[in-house]
Write a protein that holds these residues in place. Sequence first.
Motif, PDB file in Angstrom:
ATOM      1  N   GLU A  87       0.840  -1.249   0.074  1.00 54.50           N
ATOM      2  CA  GLU A  87      -0.119  -0.024   0.089  1.00 54.50           C
ATOM      3  C   GLU A  87       0.917   1.410  -0.226  1.00 54.50           C
ATOM      4  O   GLU A  87       0.250   2.525   0.207  1.00 54.50           O
ATOM      5  N   GLY A  88       2.086   1.191  -0.193  1.00 62.14           N
ATOM      6  CA  GLY A  88       3.257   2.377  -0.273  1.00 62.14           C
ATOM      7  C   GLY A  88       3.309   2.833   1.052  1.00 62.14           C
ATOM      8  O   GLY A  88       3.664   3.996   1.246  1.00 62.14           O
ATOM      9  N   ARG A  89       3.260   2.043   2.329  1.00 62.63           N
ATOM     10  CA  ARG A  89       3.331   2.409   3.620  1.00 62.63           C
ATOM     11  C   ARG A  89       4.483   1.733   4.167  1.00 62.63           C
ATOM     12  O   ARG A  89       4.959   0.858   3.858  1.00 62.63           O
ATOM     13  N   PHE A  90       4.759   2.240   5.504  1.00 57.72           N
ATOM     14  CA  PHE A  90       5.827   1.516   6.394  1.00 57.72           C
ATOM     15  C   PHE A  90       5.251   1.844   7.992  1.00 57.72           C
ATOM     16  O   PHE A  90       4.633   2.713   8.115  1.00 57.72           O
ATOM     17  N   ASP A  91       5.795   1.114   8.895  1.00 56.71           N
ATOM     18  CA  ASP A  91       5.764   1.172  10.076  1.00 56.71           C
ATOM     19  C   ASP A  91       6.595   2.151  10.974  1.00 56.71           C
ATOM     20  O   ASP A  91       7.697   1.839  11.117  1.00 56.71           O
ATOM     21  N   MET A  92       6.054   3.265  11.140  1.00 60.64           N
ATOM     22  CA  MET A  92       6.943   4.428  11.462  1.00 60.64           C
ATOM     23  C   MET A  92       7.327   4.112  13.035  1.00 60.64           C
ATOM     24  O   MET A  92       8.347   4.544  13.399  1.00 60.64           O
ATOM     25  N   LYS A  93       6.586   3.365  13.795  1.00 63.25           N
ATOM     26  CA  LYS A  93       6.986   2.900  15.310  1.00 63.25           C
ATOM     27  C   LYS A  93       8.163   2.182  14.980  1.00 63.25           C
ATOM     28  O   LYS A  93       9.289   2.254  15.888  1.00 63.25           O
ATOM     29  N   ARG A  94       8.332   1.221  14.134  1.00 64.11           N
ATOM     30  CA  ARG A  94       9.391   0.441  13.844  1.00 64.11           C
ATOM     31  C   ARG A  94      10.584   1.083  13.635  1.00 64.11           C
ATOM     32  O   ARG A  94      11.585   0.760  14.181  1.00 64.11           O
ATOM     33  N   LEU A  95      10.365   1.711  12.647  1.00 62.10           N
ATOM     34  CA  LEU A  95      11.507   2.806  11.929  1.00 62.10           C
ATOM     35  C   LEU A  95      12.137   3.580  13.164  1.00 62.10           C
ATOM     36  O   LEU A  95      13.416   3.630  13.357  1.00 62.10           O
ATOM     37  N   LYS A  96      11.062   4.149  14.178  1.00 68.32           N
ATOM     38  CA  LYS A  96      11.744   5.082  15.035  1.00 68.32           C
ATOM     39  C   LYS A  96      12.693   4.119  16.202  1.00 68.32           C
ATOM     40  O   LYS A  96      13.646   4.616  16.630  1.00 68.32           O
ATOM     41  N   ASN A  97      12.333   2.983  16.250  1.00 68.32           N
ATOM     42  CA  ASN A  97      13.222   2.010  17.164  1.00 68.32           C
ATOM     43  C   ASN A  97      14.497   1.638  16.555  1.00 68.32           C
ATOM     44  O   ASN A  97      15.377   1.452  17.191  1.00 68.32           O
ATOM     45  N   VAL A  98      14.401   1.364  15.268  1.00 69.44           N
ATOM     46  CA  VAL A  98      15.559   1.244  14.532  1.00 69.44           C
ATOM     47  C   VAL A  98      16.253   2.393  14.609  1.00 69.44           C
ATOM     48  O   VAL A  98      17.747   1.943  14.740  1.00 69.44           O
ATOM     49  N   LEU A  99      15.822   3.425  14.443  1.00 65.75           N
ATOM     50  CA  LEU A  99      16.725   4.776  14.150  1.00 65.75           C
ATOM     51  C   LEU A  99      17.407   4.782  15.629  1.00 65.75           C
ATOM     52  O   LEU A  99      18.579   5.500  15.694  1.00 65.75           O
ATOM     53  N   VAL A 100      16.773   4.729  16.847  1.00 65.62           N
ATOM     54  CA  VAL A 100      17.443   4.734  18.253  1.00 65.62           C
ATOM     55  C   VAL A 100      18.690   4.090  18.152  1.00 65.62           C
ATOM     56  O   VAL A 100      19.598   4.301  18.524  1.00 65.62           O
ATOM     57  N   SER A 101      18.462   2.579  17.772  1.00 67.23           N
ATOM     58  CA  SER A 101      19.559   1.613  17.707  1.00 67.23           C
ATOM     59  C   SER A 101      20.646   2.002  16.912  1.00 67.23           C
ATOM     60  O   SER A 101      21.593   1.935  17.278  1.00 67.23           O
ATOM     61  N   TYR A 102      20.084   2.539  15.768  1.00 62.33           N
ATOM     62  CA  TYR A 102      21.199   2.638  14.667  1.00 62.33           C
ATOM     63  C   TYR A 102      22.051   3.967  15.308  1.00 62.33           C
ATOM     64  O   TYR A 102      23.388   4.152  15.079  1.00 62.33           O
ATOM     65  N   LYS A 103      21.271   4.973  15.831  1.00 62.91           N
ATOM     66  CA  LYS A 103      22.189   6.143  16.472  1.00 62.91           C
ATOM     67  C   LYS A 103      23.229   5.520  17.781  1.00 62.91           C
ATOM     68  O   LYS A 103      24.299   6.170  17.796  1.00 62.91           O
ATOM     69  N   GLN A 118       7.096  -6.419   4.756  1.00 56.92           N
ATOM     70  CA  GLN A 118       8.196  -5.670   5.501  1.00 56.92           C
ATOM     71  C   GLN A 118       9.343  -6.114   5.701  1.00 56.92           C
ATOM     72  O   GLN A 118       9.754  -5.920   6.794  1.00 56.92           O
ATOM     73  N   SER A 119       9.917  -6.942   4.541  1.00 56.62           N
ATOM     74  CA  SER A 119      10.982  -7.737   4.811  1.00 56.62           C
ATOM     75  C   SER A 119      12.194  -7.038   4.908  1.00 56.62           C
ATOM     76  O   SER A 119      13.399  -7.256   5.880  1.00 56.62           O
ATOM     77  N   VAL A 120      12.516  -5.724   4.501  1.00 57.69           N
ATOM     78  CA  VAL A 120      13.701  -4.644   4.697  1.00 57.69           C
ATOM     79  C   VAL A 120      13.276  -4.252   5.855  1.00 57.69           C
ATOM     80  O   VAL A 120      14.502  -4.245   6.886  1.00 57.69           O
ATOM     81  N   MET A 121      12.423  -3.828   6.593  1.00 56.54           N
ATOM     82  CA  MET A 121      12.258  -3.288   8.188  1.00 56.54           C
ATOM     83  C   MET A 121      12.934  -4.538   8.977  1.00 56.54           C
ATOM     84  O   MET A 121      13.620  -4.158   9.920  1.00 56.54           O
ATOM     85  N   ALA A 122      12.364  -5.749   8.747  1.00 55.41           N
ATOM     86  CA  ALA A 122      12.859  -6.755   9.815  1.00 55.41           C
ATOM     87  C   ALA A 122      14.410  -7.017   9.520  1.00 55.41           C
ATOM     88  O   ALA A 122      15.050  -7.460  10.502  1.00 55.41           O
ATOM     89  N   TYR A 123      14.972  -7.038   8.242  1.00 53.39           N
ATOM     90  CA  TYR A 123      16.469  -7.146   8.013  1.00 53.39           C
ATOM     91  C   TYR A 123      17.320  -6.199   9.007  1.00 53.39           C
ATOM     92  O   TYR A 123      18.081  -6.409   9.466  1.00 53.39           O
ATOM     93  N   MET A 124      16.520  -4.908   8.599  1.00 57.94           N
ATOM     94  CA  MET A 124      17.203  -3.650   9.437  1.00 57.94           C
ATOM     95  C   MET A 124      17.225  -3.802  10.922  1.00 57.94           C
ATOM     96  O   MET A 124      18.039  -3.474  11.521  1.00 57.94           O
ATOM     97  N   GLU A 125      16.155  -4.314  11.352  1.00 56.54           N
ATOM     98  CA  GLU A 125      15.887  -4.570  12.824  1.00 56.54           C
ATOM     99  C   GLU A 125      17.224  -5.548  13.330  1.00 56.54           C
ATOM    100  O   GLU A 125      17.436  -5.625  14.619  1.00 56.54           O
ATOM    101  N   GLY A 126      17.540  -6.518  12.598  1.00 49.94           N
ATOM    102  CA  GLY A 126      18.581  -7.427  12.918  1.00 49.94           C
ATOM    103  C   GLY A 126      19.799  -6.945  12.697  1.00 49.94           C
ATOM    104  O   GLY A 126      20.716  -7.906  13.224  1.00 49.94           O
ATOM    105  N   LEU A 127      20.001  -5.858  12.249  1.00 49.47           N
ATOM    106  CA  LEU A 127      21.558  -5.548  12.319  1.00 49.47           C
ATOM    107  C   LEU A 127      22.144  -5.129  13.640  1.00 49.47           C
ATOM    108  O   LEU A 127      21.446  -4.519  14.314  1.00 49.47           O
TER     109      LEU A 127
END
Length: 263
Positions: free
Chosen positions: A17-33, A254-263
């Motif tokens: 649908e051209g969307r992504f889960d913002m809550k999951r991304l915010k958690n990823v970005l905290v981890s990446y920082k 959302q396989s990319v999000m899941a993969y990013m979460e595993g880094l």
Amino acid sequence: MIKLVATDMDGTFLDGEGRFDMKRLKNVLVSYKEKGIYFAVASGRGILSLKKLFADVRDEVIFIAENGSYVEFHGEDMYEATMSRDFYLSTFEALKKSPYFDERKMLLTGKKACYVLDTVDETYLMFSRHYNENIQKVASLEDITDEIFKFTTNFTEETIEVGEAWVNENVPGVKAMTTGFESIDIVLDYVDKGIAIVELAKKLGLTMDQVMAFGDNLNDLHMMQVVGHPIAPENARPEILELAEAVIGHHKNQSVMAYMEGL
């Protein structure tokens, strides 16, 4: 160790649908920082569209927009490749000679806005609004005073390959590339996501072995070739799957999000 993660949008990071889960991304970005990892979105979409899509985290995202024509981080221009007025006017004149080109299905993206002729096909205009912000109608391209990054145009499913080839063979100084659906982007001939990501890595002081990228279509090809770690969703084109060091699930899941979460 990965220090920069870049992802294409449509068909890759975004779901069906051209969307992504913002809550999951915010958690990823905290981890990446915490880990010192940069996150970039690399898309054929315009910069205004990407900023709207990532409005909640825009200060934490690097934008590689317009198929590599523009890179911005923290509001700073890190790389850009714009067409001069004379160049985009002459390109338009050349495109009009193509038997496959329809000027009613054409959009130019600039820094301030996007532009279509006032004779635009209304169905094409509605389609374009899904991927572009602030679309303005003009009577002539000569009325534009903005800096222009690229042309976008639609062909039919039957003519998109020959239409793209015609542009690459007959219009000097540009490169046409398929972006998905029935669309192609026409950018300066030295521009693509791969060039942009190499320039970005230099600015960040990174080697390409420290860069991971996700992509699915031919406009991601060079990016996938230059990064140390190319990853593709299973729905990617065969040319992309062949380059990938790992093939993950379908973009709709959302396989990319899941993969990013595993880094």
